[in-house]
Design a protein around this motif. Structure first.
Motif: not given
Length: 68
Positions: A35-52
């Motif tokens: 069984a798989s789970r529903q979700g998102l894998v997100l990356g945060f590196s290399g972005f400014s606070d405003e972009e995030l």
């Protein structure tokens, strides 16, 4: 990683997020068997606070729209 509850298929959310300019991967696509789970894998590196912050607001809108 962010799991999704009652928000619809993660693959649909990933496509809608892409259209909104936010990159994410479907967690369900990372399961080999069982069984798989529903979700998102997100990356945060290399972005400014405003972009995030802007991406978070857009992604929140996408998830709310898909949950309807």
């Amino acid at each position: 990683m962010a799991t999704l509850k009652d928000a619809g298929p993660d693959t649909a959310i990933v496509e809608a997020a892409k259209a909104a300019g936010v990159g994410a991967r479907a967690l369900s696509s990372m399961f080999i068997g069982g069984a798989s789970r529903q979700g998102l894998v997100l990356g945060f590196s290399g972005f400014s606070d405003e972009e995030l912050m802007a991406a978070t607001v857009r992604l929140g809108g996408v998830v709310r729209q898909q949950a309807r």
